[in-house]
Design a protein around this motif. Structure first.
Motif, PDB file in Angstrom:
ATOM      1  N   UNK A 182       0.830  -1.208   0.000  1.00  0.00           N
ATOM      2  CA  UNK A 182       0.000   0.000   0.000  1.00  0.00           C
ATOM      3  C   UNK A 182       0.857   1.247   0.000  1.00  0.00           C
ATOM      4  N   UNK A 183       1.879   1.270   0.853  1.00  0.00           N
ATOM      5  CA  UNK A 183       2.761   2.425   0.917  1.00  0.00           C
ATOM      6  C   UNK A 183       3.487   2.670  -0.389  1.00  0.00           C
ATOM      7  N   UNK A 184       4.014   1.620  -1.004  1.00  0.00           N
ATOM      8  CA  UNK A 184       4.753   1.763  -2.260  1.00  0.00           C
ATOM      9  C   UNK A 184       3.832   2.261  -3.374  1.00  0.00           C
ATOM     10  N   UNK A 185       2.640   1.688  -3.492  1.00  0.00           N
ATOM     11  CA  UNK A 185       1.724   2.084  -4.559  1.00  0.00           C
ATOM     12  C   UNK A 185       1.303   3.544  -4.415  1.00  0.00           C
ATOM     13  N   UNK A 186       0.941   3.966  -3.198  1.00  0.00           N
ATOM     14  CA  UNK A 186       0.456   5.332  -3.029  1.00  0.00           C
ATOM     15  C   UNK A 186       1.574   6.359  -3.116  1.00  0.00           C
ATOM     16  N   UNK A 187       2.758   6.012  -2.600  1.00  0.00           N
ATOM     17  CA  UNK A 187       3.851   6.977  -2.753  1.00  0.00           C
ATOM     18  C   UNK A 187       4.273   7.082  -4.212  1.00  0.00           C
ATOM     19  N   UNK A 188       4.263   5.973  -4.931  1.00  0.00           N
ATOM     20  CA  UNK A 188       4.591   6.002  -6.361  1.00  0.00           C
ATOM     21  C   UNK A 188       3.620   6.904  -7.111  1.00  0.00           C
ATOM     22  N   UNK A 189       2.364   6.912  -6.704  1.00  0.00           N
ATOM     23  CA  UNK A 189       1.353   7.787  -7.299  1.00  0.00           C
ATOM     24  C   UNK A 189       1.773   9.251  -7.185  1.00  0.00           C
ATOM     25  N   UNK A 190       2.170   9.668  -5.985  1.00  0.00           N
ATOM     26  CA  UNK A 190       2.610  11.048  -5.790  1.00  0.00           C
ATOM     27  C   UNK A 190       3.930  11.306  -6.500  1.00  0.00           C
ATOM     28  N   UNK A 191       4.865  10.392  -6.384  1.00  0.00           N
ATOM     29  CA  UNK A 191       6.187  10.574  -6.980  1.00  0.00           C
ATOM     30  C   UNK A 191       6.093  10.728  -8.498  1.00  0.00           C
ATOM     31  N   UNK A 192       5.368   9.865  -9.153  1.00  0.00           N
ATOM     32  CA  UNK A 192       5.262   9.920 -10.613  1.00  0.00           C
ATOM     33  C   UNK A 192       4.495  11.150 -11.079  1.00  0.00           C
ATOM     34  N   UNK A 193       3.494  11.580 -10.303  1.00  0.00           N
ATOM     35  CA  UNK A 193       2.751  12.793 -10.660  1.00  0.00           C
ATOM     36  C   UNK A 193       3.672  14.005 -10.625  1.00  0.00           C
ATOM     37  N   UNK A 194       4.493  14.086  -9.593  1.00  0.00           N
ATOM     38  CA  UNK A 194       5.411  15.213  -9.462  1.00  0.00           C
ATOM     39  C   UNK A 194       6.472  15.182 -10.555  1.00  0.00           C
ATOM     40  N   UNK A 195       7.051  14.007 -10.793  1.00  0.00           N
ATOM     41  CA  UNK A 195       8.103  13.890 -11.804  1.00  0.00           C
ATOM     42  C   UNK A 195       7.552  14.199 -13.199  1.00  0.00           C
ATOM     43  N   UNK A 196       6.327  13.761 -13.481  1.00  0.00           N
ATOM     44  CA  UNK A 196       5.716  14.076 -14.770  1.00  0.00           C
ATOM     45  C   UNK A 196       5.434  15.568 -14.879  1.00  0.00           C
ATOM     46  N   UNK A 197       5.060  16.184 -13.753  1.00  0.00           N
ATOM     47  CA  UNK A 197       4.810  17.616 -13.749  1.00  0.00           C
ATOM     48  C   UNK A 197       6.053  18.424 -14.069  1.00  0.00           C
ATOM     49  N   UNK A 198       7.198  18.004 -13.563  1.00  0.00           N
ATOM     50  CA  UNK A 198       8.452  18.726 -13.818  1.00  0.00           C
ATOM     51  C   UNK A 198       8.704  18.848 -15.320  1.00  0.00           C
ATOM     52  N   UNK A 199       8.370  17.809 -16.063  1.00  0.00           N
ATOM     53  CA  UNK A 199       8.651  17.783 -17.515  1.00  0.00           C
ATOM     54  C   UNK A 199       7.420  18.134 -18.361  1.00  0.00           C
TER      55      UNK A 199
END
Length: 293
Positions: free
Chosen positions: A98-115
């Motif tokens: 659960x922790x990995x899936x939900x943190x990945x959600x935030x992490x990928x959203x932010x990284x995609x936003x940067x680009x």
């Protein structure tokens, strides 16, 4: 007064001309975004489909990638380092996934936003549309990917011995609030990344630090029980930890309310509203500068 005696600015105003690419008002900008809602949905779906189009397993990697990350973290932190302290054995695996899936959600959203802007300059310069469409569509893409992962998460939770309970529907508002929060982050970092493309090279280090301090693979209350109370409180009000812990509380019977900070739903809502609203306004303020220079 003759047109020949007017300044260029007065002449333009007289004939109803305006600056090309000028930023519209906030209300008008929101209306423009709503008018582009079909583009936002189609763009996010197309990006999601194309993400793994060259891989033989295709869209299976949407689920396999975070699941493999969870297995690696389980081996390193659960088996070798024993960070399952304070968490029952039958709870730790779904706790970690659960922790990995939900943190990945935030992490990928932010990284995609940067680009979002710097990586799509051709589109930004060729077409006229509200630029916020790009970071919003990338955040929506990550939400769609998470929903695929949630199927696997539910299977892991049930396989670990947890039957669907009365708290399971709480996962819906948790993911909704996290999506608003993630979208705000994506908008903030889209503007920062548009001005400083090198920010994308720094972000993996920032995200790794954020992950290790958010309780993805350990219980904050259990591991920090002998540390200063202020440190535990600071880590618990971290938005990534809040959304992960609320999801764990919703899905896992063995993860009780005692693991949550006080007023957790108020905190989750406040993070979503504040970051979502500020991120949107912050991005809109630079609308006319994206793709120039």
């Amino acid at each position: 007064m003759s047109d020949t005696t007017l300044s260029p600015a007065d002449l333009a105003a007289k004939h109803g001309l305006s600056v090309s690419g000028a930023r519209p008002g906030l209300t008008a900008y929101i209306k423009q975004l709503w008018g582009r809602r079909h583009f936002i949905l189609s763009f996010s779906s197309a990006k999601l489909t194309a993400q793994y189009s060259e891989a033989k397993l295709g869209q299976i990697w949407q689920v396999a990638t975070p699941l493999l990350n969870a297995l690696v973290y389980y081996f390193i932190f659960g088996v070798l380092m024993g960070t399952r302290k304070g968490i029952p054995n039958d709870v730790f695996i779904p706790f970690l996934v659960t922790g990995v899936f939900l943190f990945t959600f935030t992490q990928n959203s932010l990284m995609a936003g940067v680009r979002a802007i710097s990586g799509n300059l051709g589109l930004v310069r060729a077409l006229h549309f509200p630029r916020a469409s790009l970071p919003i569509s990338f955040a929506l893409q990550q939400l769609q990917q998470l929903l695929f992962s949630m199927i696997v998460l539910m299977i892991v939770v049930v396989a670990s011995g947890f039957a669907p309970g009365m708290t399971w529907p709480l996962i819906i508002p948790v993911l909704a609030l996290q999506f608003v929060f993630n979208t705000g982050l994506a908008l903030i970092f889209a503007r920062l990344g548009a001005k400083t493309p090198d920010l994308a090279q720094l972000m993996p280090f920032i995200m790794r630090t954020w992950m290790y301090s958010s309780g993805v693979m350990f219980s904050i209350t259990a591991v920090l029980h002998d540390k200063p109370s202020w440190l535990k409180h600071v880590l618990q009000v971290n938005p990534a930890a809040i959304y992960m812990d609320l999801a764990r509380y919703a899905l896992l019977d063995g993860y009780g309310g005692g693991s949550l900070p006080p007023h957790v739903w108020l905190l989750a809502t406040a993070w979503a509203v504040v970051v979502g609203a500020l991120g949107f306004v912050y991005f809109w303020k630079a609308e006319e500068r994206y793709g120039r220079g």
